[in-house]
Design a protein around this motif. Structure first.
Motif, mmCIF file in Angstrom:
data_model
loop_
_atom_site.group_PDB
_atom_site.id
_atom_site.type_symbol
_atom_site.label_atom_id
_atom_site.label_comp_id
_atom_site.label_asym_id
_atom_site.label_seq_id
_atom_site.Cartn_x
_atom_site.Cartn_y
_atom_site.Cartn_z
ATOM 1 N N LEU A 175 0.836 -1.204 0.000
ATOM 2 C CA LEU A 175 0.000 0.000 0.000
ATOM 3 C C LEU A 175 0.869 1.252 0.000
ATOM 4 N N LEU A 176 1.917 1.246 0.811
ATOM 5 C CA LEU A 176 2.816 2.402 0.862
ATOM 6 C C LEU A 176 3.484 2.638 -0.489
ATOM 7 N N GLY A 177 3.743 1.557 -1.214
ATOM 8 C CA GLY A 177 4.364 1.682 -2.530
ATOM 9 C C GLY A 177 3.380 1.978 -3.642
ATOM 10 N N GLY A 178 2.087 2.034 -3.315
ATOM 11 C CA GLY A 178 1.081 2.341 -4.324
ATOM 12 C C GLY A 178 0.842 1.221 -5.323
ATOM 13 N N HIS A 179 1.101 -0.023 -4.928
ATOM 14 C CA HIS A 179 0.971 -1.143 -5.856
ATOM 15 C C HIS A 179 -0.475 -1.528 -6.129
ATOM 16 N N TYR A 180 -1.355 -1.283 -5.172
ATOM 17 C CA TYR A 180 -2.768 -1.538 -5.408
ATOM 18 C C TYR A 180 -3.601 -0.689 -4.452
ATOM 19 N N THR A 184 -8.324 -3.554 -2.634
ATOM 20 C CA THR A 184 -7.635 -4.823 -2.864
ATOM 21 C C THR A 184 -7.015 -5.341 -1.573
ATOM 22 N N ALA A 185 -6.400 -4.442 -0.811
ATOM 23 C CA ALA A 185 -5.780 -4.842 0.450
ATOM 24 C C ALA A 185 -6.823 -5.348 1.436
ATOM 25 N N LEU A 186 -7.947 -4.665 1.537
ATOM 26 C CA LEU A 186 -8.994 -5.079 2.472
ATOM 27 C C LEU A 186 -9.593 -6.422 2.072
ATOM 28 N N ALA A 187 -9.752 -6.628 0.769
ATOM 29 C CA ALA A 187 -10.284 -7.916 0.300
ATOM 30 C C ALA A 187 -9.312 -9.048 0.634
ATOM 31 N N ALA A 188 -8.022 -8.792 0.481
ATOM 32 C CA ALA A 188 -7.015 -9.809 0.808
ATOM 33 C C ALA A 188 -7.007 -10.102 2.305
ATOM 34 N N LEU A 189 -7.144 -9.064 3.122
ATOM 35 C CA LEU A 189 -7.199 -9.263 4.574
ATOM 36 C C LEU A 189 -8.424 -10.086 4.951
ATOM 37 N N ASP A 190 -9.571 -9.774 4.354
ATOM 38 C CA ASP A 190 -10.791 -10.531 4.645
ATOM 39 C C ASP A 190 -10.644 -11.992 4.233
#
Length: 204
Positions: A175-180, A184-190
Motif C-alpha cells: 500500500l505504501l508503494g502504491g501497488h494496489y 484490494t488490500a482489504l479484500a485480501a485481509l478478509d
C-alpha cells in the motif's frame, strides 16, 4: 523568573520533525543536523534530548505506536461490548493499515525503523518484545474465533498469528508503494481472516 522548559514537549517536537524527515526524505536523510533544521532548533538541542540516532529512532517509533494504539482503541470502542473475535481482529488490523495520509506517514516511519533494525540488532530488542505481545494477542483472538468450529476446520492459533501479521505487514508495504488500492488490500485481509476464523457472521 526563568522560563520553565517543557522537556516532554521539546522531545515530541524533535521526534515529530524526525518523523517528517524519515517519512518525506527517507531514512538516509535522518541525522541530528537534518532533524534540527526540520524542528527549527539547534543541533545542540537535539543532541541534548537524543544523544544518538538510535535514541531518536526509538522515540519516533514509540510515537508511531501511540498513534496506532489510539486509533485502535477508538475503533474497538465503537464496536460496543463483547465484539466477536473475528470482528475485533479485523477492526484492529484495518486501523494498522496505511489507508489514509496520517497512517501512511506513520507507516513510512515504522518501515524505515524496521529496515534500520535489520542491520542494528541491538536496537531491535524493544521491537521484538512488542511483536511477541502482538502475536500473543492475535493468537488469543484466533483461538476464541475458532470456538465451535469442527476440528478439521481449525488452524494452529500461534502459527496463524504469525501468518496474519506477515500478511498485514506485506499489505502495508505494498500500500505504501502504491501497488494496489485500499479495496484490494482489504479484500485480501478478509480472505485471510476467512481462512483462519471462518466467514464473517451477519450482524444481529
Amino acid at each position: 523568573m526563568p522560563k520553565r522548559v517543557d522537556h516532554g514537549e521539546r522531545r515530541k517536537l524533535i521526534a515529530d520533525a524526525l518523523m517528517r524527515v524519515a517519512a518525506e526524505r527517507g531514512l538516509e536523510a535522518v541525522s541530528l543536523r537534518h532533524v534540527a533544521t526540520e524542528a527549527g532548533v539547534s543541533a545542540g538541542m537535539v543532541q541534548h534530548y537524543f544523544g544518538t540516532k538510535d535514541e531518536m529512532m526509538t522515540f519516533a517509533l514509540a510515537v508511531v505506536r501511540e498513534h496506532g494504539e489510539a486509533r485502535v482503541t477508538r475503533a474497538v470502542a465503537a464496536l460496543g461490548d463483547h465484539p466477536a473475535p473475528r470482528t475485533l481482529l479485523r477492526t484492529m488490523l484495518v486501523e494498522l493499515l496505511p489507508l489514509d495520509e496520517a497512517r501512511r506517514a506513520d507507516g513510512r516511519v515504522a518501515l524505515a525503523f524496521l529496515a534500520y533494525t535489520a542491520v542494528r540488532p541491538d536496537v531491535a530488542a524493544g521491537l521484538h518484545r512488542e511483536t511477541a505481545a502482538l502475536l500473543g494477542f492475535l493468537a488469543d483472538q484466533i483461538r476464541a474465533a475458532q470456538t465451535g468450529r469442527p476440528a478439521d476446520h481449525r488452524v494452529d492459533p500461534d502459527r496463524a498469528a504469525v501468518g496474519l501479521l506477515a500478511v498485514l505487514e506485506g499489505l502495508g508495504i505494498y500500500l505504501l508503494g502504491g501497488h494496489y488500492p485500499a479495496e484490494t488490500a482489504l479484500a485480501a485481509l478478509d480472505a485471510q481472516l476467512d481462512l483462519i476464523c471462518g466467514p464473517a457472521q451477519p450482524a444481529g
